[in-house]
Design an enzyme around this catalytic site. Structure first.
Site, short mmCIF file in Angstrom:
data_model
loop_
_atom_site.label_atom_id
_atom_site.label_comp_id
_atom_site.label_asym_id
_atom_site.label_seq_id
_atom_site.Cartn_x
_atom_site.Cartn_y
_atom_site.Cartn_z
N GLY A 206 0.81 -1.21 0.00
CA GLY A 206 0.00 0.00 0.00
C GLY A 206 0.84 1.27 0.00
N LEU A 232 -4.42 -5.53 -4.54
CA LEU A 232 -3.35 -4.55 -4.48
C LEU A 232 -2.06 -5.14 -3.93
CD1 LEU A 232 -2.51 -1.56 -4.78
CD2 LEU A 232 -3.27 -1.22 -2.41
N ASP A 233 -0.98 -5.04 -4.72
CA ASP A 233 0.36 -5.48 -4.32
C ASP A 233 0.43 -6.96 -3.96
OD1 ASP A 233 1.33 -2.90 -4.68
OD2 ASP A 233 0.91 -2.32 -2.61
N GLU A 234 -0.47 -7.78 -4.56
CA GLU A 234 -0.51 -9.21 -4.25
C GLU A 234 -0.16 -10.07 -5.46
OE1 GLU A 234 -1.02 -10.85 -1.42
OE2 GLU A 234 -1.25 -9.05 -0.20
#
Length: 289
Positions: A206, A232-234
């Protein structure tokens, strides 16, 4: 600028259930059709019982037209339950570079492309702020300023998608583009959007990860390049790096050290993707030598 590559090779990427005889069968097929194998690499995941392979060969003397390759290779692939794709080195990717205000990754990629390090075509730069136009202008790359307002994000994304389609883009690079892409955008380019995150994921995902790392007094900071998914960001991680920090480092020191890592991990991820060295399976990647 055209990519500086003289290779004329084919690259076969395979994943399938692991079993005996796979390497021999693939090698024998290529030998039978007069392929000169230049590189071959493989990986077995015993927990998932998955076999993954990348093989690259010189097309000089290869006796199958690549348009007919599926007809010839199909029976072997079906016998072993292979998922496969065939790529060729003389058809470079067309990239779009997305950026916001932080332009260090953008400037680095444009320089690496100009120097011949990245064998691709950079079709355009897209930014939600005008600041980075100087880098695009310097390198002779078309620049498109597409502001993203809170109430007009859908319209902005549609304009971006239209630009990508009009320019024949097949790979999107988020070079510190500080906007979250919608599921619709991500679905248009599955496993073809690469992001750099200024943290060693999964830690500090994040916003403002360096600020949070500084507040926690961490002794290592990192950067991560990954494919973009709806989470998100995964997305599957391609490359990461870390550097040691101490209590003597200020927040500005962390930001400076982080910028160097971000450039390195993003450029490596881009290079591996355009060289067809990455296979995604599950939530992981295999990056072949």
């Amino acid at each position: 600028m055209a990519p500086r590559s003289t290779k004329d090779t084919a690259i076969l990427l395979i994943d399938c259930p692991d079993r005996k005889g796979l390497v021999a069968a693939i090698g024998e097929f290529l030998y039978r059709h007069n392929a000169n194998i230049l590189h071959a690499d493989q990986h077995q995941d015993p927990e998932r019982n998955v076999f993954l392979m990348r093989v690259e060969w010189d097309l000089a003397g290869f006796d199958i037209e690549l348009a007919d390759f599926p007809t010839h290779f199909g029976p072997l692939a079906e016998r072993y339950g292979m998922r496969w794709k065939l790529e060729r080195s003389d058809r470079p990717h067309r990239l779009a570079l997305f950026v916001s205000k932080y332009d260090h990754c953008l400037a680095d990629l444009l320089y690496r492309h100009q120097s011949g390090e990245l064998a691709c075509e950079i079709a355009l730069v897209v930014a939600n702020h005008p600041d980075a136009s100087r880098w695009a202008d310097f390198h002779g790359v078309p620049f498109h300023h597409v502001p993203v307002e809170a109430t007009g994000k859908d319209a902005a994304e549609q304009k971006q998608l239209d630009l990508l389609a009009a320019n024949g883009v097949d790979l999107v690079i988020l070079a510190r583009y500080m906007q979250v892409l919608s599921p619709r955008f991500v679905a248009a380019y599955p496993q073809r959007i690469i992001n750099v995150h200024h943290s060693f994921l999964p830690a500090f995902s994040g916003a403002k990860p360096y600020h949070r790392a500084y507040e926690r007094g961490v002794k290592l900071i990192g950067a991560t390049s990954h494919y973009v998914t709806d989470e998100l960001d995964e997305g599957p991680i391609i490359e990461q790096a870390v550097v040691r920090v101490s209590h003597r480092d200020t927040l500005d020191d962390l930001l400076e050290k982080g910028r160097d890592m971000e450039k390195a991990v993003l450029s490596r991820a881009v290079r591996w993707h355009i060289d067809h060295r990455i296979l995604v399976y599950g939530r992981k990647t295999v990056v072949f030598d």
